[in-house]
Design an enzyme around this catalytic site. Structure first.
Site, short mmCIF file in Angstrom:
data_model
loop_
_atom_site.label_atom_id
_atom_site.label_comp_id
_atom_site.label_asym_id
_atom_site.label_seq_id
_atom_site.Cartn_x
_atom_site.Cartn_y
_atom_site.Cartn_z
N SER A 133 0.89 -1.15 0.08
CA SER A 133 0.23 -0.10 0.03
C SER A 133 0.76 1.21 -0.08
O SER A 133 2.05 1.02 0.50
CB SER A 133 -0.95 -0.23 1.01
OG SER A 133 -1.43 1.29 1.36
N TYR A 146 -1.99 0.81 10.65
CA TYR A 146 -2.02 0.09 9.35
C TYR A 146 -0.75 0.35 8.72
O TYR A 146 -0.07 -0.34 8.35
CB TYR A 146 -3.24 0.88 8.58
CG TYR A 146 -3.31 0.51 7.28
CD1 TYR A 146 -3.66 -0.76 6.71
CD2 TYR A 146 -2.80 1.27 6.10
CE1 TYR A 146 -3.92 -1.02 5.46
CE2 TYR A 146 -2.84 0.96 4.81
CZ TYR A 146 -3.35 -0.14 4.68
OH TYR A 146 -3.30 -0.70 3.11
#
Length: 269
Positions: A133, A146
């Site tokens: 990501s 995250y």
């Protein structure tokens, strides 16, 4: 050719499965929910093997590793696609949620790569790809845990890539910007970072195409789209600049979020 895909029941995982199936690959699909795997399998030309596994459970992960080493010594590609992203301030999130991010996004893919490494080394070929990501390059408020998990995965891939290259094994990471999946829908409606919506929202098929590119090329990092990575890598190099520029960036992102919600036809309470 045989590939194993984790998180295969989700939007990106299903798109990767379809792309590999179109190439005529044999597939081993892994997800927590068997029903999701059944739905994906129904759309494939070649019936896949389906394995249920909760990657937040270390016991489940060990059972999966045992099954891979026992039944799939001929595995050509491992795709660590499964992930979790729940927005929120660290002080407001339950510890269980924080732990799940670390287990699913970091520990499980590392464990699976470690499990298949010996057999790929012995054969002198293979590829491992992880869906990372842009959150593994830039960390923002309400995404700290995250990003911590994705930063860790990026760091692991960088070193592991160097180790495995000597054995003819490819190791790559795919770094998508925002992708039109249920995870992004949740963020759009429940306080996720509006910075997701500064750039174009990508499709699962875009990420699947990048994954195939990673398998073929063995390139360490592939960005989806490349243009979105420029800003992320800039702020990754100069993280102290995020706070003063954040208000302006959030205004742009909020406009993009509202346009995305309108285009998807979501209702806002």
């Amino acid at each position: 050719m045989k590939a194993l895909v984790t998180g295969a029941g989700g939007g990106i995982g299903a798109a990767i499965a379809r792309a590999l199936d179109a190439r005529g690959w044999r597939l081993v699909l892994v997800d927590r929910e068997a029903g999701l795997l059944d739905a994906v399998a129904a759309g494939l030309k070649t019936p896949p093997e389906k394995l249920a596994c909760d990657l937040s459970s270390r016991e489940d992960v060990e059972r999966l590793c045992t099954a891979i080493m026992r039944d799939h010594a001929d595995l050509d590609v491992l795709i660590n696609n499964a992930g979790i992203g729940i927005p929120g301030a660290v002080a407001d999130l339950d510890q269980e949620v924080l732990d799940r991010h670390l287990e699913i996004n970091l520990r499980a893919p590392v464990r699976l790569m470690r499990a298949v490494a010996p057999q790929m080394i012995a054969r002198g070929k293979g590829a491992m790809v992880a869906t990372v990501s842009l959150g593994g390059i830039i960390s923002l408020k309400d995404s700290a845990i995250y990003s911590a998990s994705k930063f860790g995965l990026r760091g692991f891939l960088a070193g592991f890539h160097q180790e495995m290259a000597a054995h003819g094994v490819k190791v790559s990471g795919v770094y998508p910007a925002a992708v039109d999946t249920p995870m992004l829908h949740h963020e759009a409606l429940h306080g996720g970072s509006v910075l997701n919506f500064i750039d174009k929202v990508m499709t699962p098929e875009d990420v699947a195409a990048a994954t195939l590119k990673a398998i073929d090329s063995g390139k360490l990092e592939i960005y989806v789209p490349w243009s979105a990575s420029i800003l992320a890598r800039f702020f990754g190099a100069f993280p102290w600049m995020i706070r003063p520029l954040l208000p302006t960036m959030e205004k742009i992102g909020e406009k993009g979020r509202l346009k995305f919600i309108a285009r998807k036809g979501f209702s806002v309470e």
